[in-house]
Design a protein around this motif. Structure first.
Motif, short mmCIF file in Angstrom:
data_model
loop_
_atom_site.label_atom_id
_atom_site.label_comp_id
_atom_site.label_asym_id
_atom_site.label_seq_id
_atom_site.Cartn_x
_atom_site.Cartn_y
_atom_site.Cartn_z
N GLU A 44 0.84 -1.20 0.00
CA GLU A 44 0.00 0.00 0.00
C GLU A 44 0.87 1.25 0.00
N ILE A 45 1.91 1.22 0.83
CA ILE A 45 2.84 2.34 0.95
C ILE A 45 4.21 1.88 0.47
N VAL A 46 4.86 2.69 -0.34
CA VAL A 46 6.20 2.40 -0.84
C VAL A 46 7.15 2.28 0.35
N THR A 47 7.83 1.13 0.45
CA THR A 47 8.80 0.92 1.52
C THR A 47 10.03 0.23 0.95
N LEU A 48 11.14 0.46 1.59
CA LEU A 48 12.42 -0.08 1.16
C LEU A 48 12.36 -1.60 1.04
N GLY A 49 12.83 -2.09 -0.11
CA GLY A 49 12.89 -3.53 -0.33
C GLY A 49 11.62 -4.16 -0.85
N GLN A 50 10.52 -3.43 -0.83
CA GLN A 50 9.25 -3.97 -1.33
C GLN A 50 9.25 -3.94 -2.86
N ARG A 51 8.41 -4.76 -3.43
CA ARG A 51 8.31 -4.85 -4.89
C ARG A 51 6.90 -4.52 -5.36
N ILE A 52 6.85 -3.96 -6.56
CA ILE A 52 5.58 -3.69 -7.21
C ILE A 52 5.59 -4.47 -8.53
N GLU A 53 4.53 -5.22 -8.75
CA GLU A 53 4.38 -5.96 -10.00
C GLU A 53 3.23 -5.33 -10.76
N PHE A 54 3.46 -5.03 -12.04
CA PHE A 54 2.43 -4.36 -12.83
C PHE A 54 2.49 -4.81 -14.28
#
Length: 152
Positions: A44-54
């Motif tokens: 939900e919130i951009v955080t270090l190490g997280q990934r977004i798949e689109f």
């Protein structure tokens, strides 16, 4: 690696802009509609190490990509492509306070065009043109959201 840099001064506080950019659900609102950006999974919130798949549609092809947030700071977000159609993609979003209730958003994108058959369609020049067009849409969309009071 090729690079494209764009920026715009926006009549909004750096805090409000950063909060907006840090919510992944807001990304389709400021993306080129012709790309048909579809977020498949993301925090939900951009955080270090997280990934977004689109998934996006470009040149008639649906392309899936995964980006990882490698820098998440008060005035900066940087994401790297982990998987996607280009050989490399790194997006730096930098916010600079320029005055009371005003800031500059600078987007620097470093990329390497794809290889193979896709590379004949997505040349460096075409990718740069697409980035510049997308950034113009991004900044116009942000300005519209700000002026209508919808930036949240």
């Amino acid at each position: 690696m090729s690079q494209s840099v764009s920026s715009s001064i926006l009549p909004v506080s750096a805090d409000r802009l950063r909060a907006f950019l840090g919510r992944t659900a807001n990304l389709p609102q400021i993306s080129d509609p012709s790309l048909q950006l579809e977020i498949l999974s993301a925090p939900e919130i951009v955080t270090l190490g997280q990934r977004i798949e689109f998934r996006i549609t470009a040149y008639g092809f649906k392309q899936r990509a995964i980006h990882e947030y490698v820098t998440v700071e008060e005035l900066q977000i940087i994401e790297n492509q982990i998987d996607g159609p280009l050989r490399a993609w790194k997006h730096h979003q930098q916010i600079e306070i320029t005055g009371t209730g005003e800031c500059r958003l600078t987007d620097r994108i470093e990329f390497e065009p794809p290889g193979g058959m896709l590379g004949f369609l997505l040349t460096e020049a075409k990718v740069k043109d697409s980035i510049l067009e997308g950034m113009q849409i991004r900044y116009e969309s942000l300005s519209d959201l700000i002026s209508s009071g919808q930036l949240a």
